[in-house]
Design an enzyme around this catalytic site. Sequence first.
Site, PDB file in Angstrom:
ATOM      1  N   LYS A 195       0.852  -1.189   0.000  1.00  0.00           N
ATOM      2  CA  LYS A 195       0.000   0.000   0.000  1.00  0.00           C
ATOM      3  C   LYS A 195       0.885   1.235   0.000  1.00  0.00           C
ATOM      4  CE  LYS A 195      -3.594   2.141   2.785  1.00  0.00           C
ATOM      5  NZ  LYS A 195      -4.512   1.910   3.921  1.00  0.00           N
ATOM      6  N   LYS A 248      -2.183  -1.513  -3.978  1.00  0.00           N
ATOM      7  CA  LYS A 248      -3.037  -0.334  -3.855  1.00  0.00           C
ATOM      8  C   LYS A 248      -2.213   0.923  -3.895  1.00  0.00           C
ATOM      9  CE  LYS A 248      -5.987   1.501  -0.287  1.00  0.00           C
ATOM     10  NZ  LYS A 248      -6.447   1.287   1.053  1.00  0.00           N
TER      11      LYS A 248
HETATM   12  C1  PBG Z   1      -7.354   2.675   5.456  1.00  0.00           C
HETATM   13  C2  PBG Z   1      -7.773   2.677   4.038  1.00  0.00           C
HETATM   14  C3  PBG Z   1      -7.635   3.716   3.121  1.00  0.00           C
HETATM   15  C4  PBG Z   1      -8.180   3.258   1.916  1.00  0.00           C
HETATM   16  C5  PBG Z   1      -8.664   1.975   2.141  1.00  0.00           C
HETATM   17  N1  PBG Z   1      -8.374   1.614   3.447  1.00  0.00           N
HETATM   18  C6  PBG Z   1      -7.180   5.098   3.280  1.00  0.00           C
HETATM   19  C7  PBG Z   1      -5.817   5.453   3.662  1.00  0.00           C
HETATM   20  O1  PBG Z   1      -4.918   4.660   3.789  1.00  0.00           O
HETATM   21  O2  PBG Z   1      -5.620   6.636   3.862  1.00  0.00           O
HETATM   22  C8  PBG Z   1      -8.232   4.050   0.642  1.00  0.00           C
HETATM   23  C9  PBG Z   1      -9.121   3.510  -0.408  1.00  0.00           C
HETATM   24  C10 PBG Z   1      -9.492   4.464  -1.475  1.00  0.00           C
HETATM   25  O3  PBG Z   1      -8.891   5.543  -1.660  1.00  0.00           O
HETATM   26  O4  PBG Z   1     -10.423   4.130  -2.207  1.00  0.00           O
HETATM   27  N2  PBG Z   1      -8.316   2.149   6.290  1.00  0.00           N
END
Ligand code: PBG
Length: 327
Positions: A195, A248
Amino acid sequence: MKFDRHRRLRSSQFMRDIVRENSLSKNDLIYPIFVVEAPDIKKEVSSMKGVYQISLNRLEEELHEVVKLGIKSVIFFGVPNEKDAVGTGAYDENGIVQEACKLSKKLYPELLVILDTCMCEYTDHGHCGVINEETQDVDNDKSLPLLVKTAISQAKAGADIIAPSNMMDGFVSEIRKGLDKNGFEHIPIMSYGIKYASKFYGPFRDAAESTPSFGDRRTYQMDPANRLDALRELESDEREGADMMIVKPALSYLDIIRDVRNNSNLPVVAYNVSGEYSMTRNAVDLGLLDEEVIMEQMLSMKRAGADLIITYFAKDLCRMIDEGEGN
Ligand code: PBG
């Protein structure tokens, strides 16, 4: 023959159909839903057209639509009434996503429910774990037990898959141990271990009301400039027991999806995040781009090696698949 005739295999729709290498199926789609603890709300997220914050008492109609369209799995994100420094709402057995999960399993037992194991939606500072006062940074090892507690409460609520997105080191092994100890050895972990610290999450933070109140997430999420770091994360998550691997965001990271596909035999999941959704949604709604670009983007993720795609476009895609559009 002086040259190759590639056009032979492109000569008609049927010809193209039989040599097609990738396609998108409804089975590939995971639909994110934002559930809000306050009652009677169905409110469009201002930065995400067509995406809503939905109260529990409005959830049934939403789930009905999802199931009718043929979507097989959803992921719930929670917007709690109250937040505190240690994210109590995340591991409350009657917390908002736990309740959404119980309701969904009661109404549609076959619909797979994935729950996101993270604290950012439940902490008043908006970070994904607890803060170490001295360093003003997220404390890795102190956050782990709370994340384990969160995952166990989610499994107890009936979640079919646990998807931890907090990016603390060791979260897969600790959550695996915690689940196993509590009789949930059959519940898979879909790890968001790859991520990136991305600005493409902006609209999600509006939807989940989870923008950090200070600092950013760069001490735990990955640097967008890095590729090998993704393979190191993959290695640890596989060793620690991940059953599936999420990459992601997706569209600016197709090379990473391919790297993971080439270096792992686990199912690979692409998270087509909120910013990617909003960019494309707006361009299509403004008439700047044809709606078929949505399918083209999904096919790019499939081609890169994704098995599954988490996308806010899931409903639109089901409709497009039904109509045989662009796939
Ligand atoms: C954290 C989480 C995030 C997203 C999914 N789970 C946000 C972050 O890390 O700031 C982002 C997903 C998206 O932008 O569609 N719980």
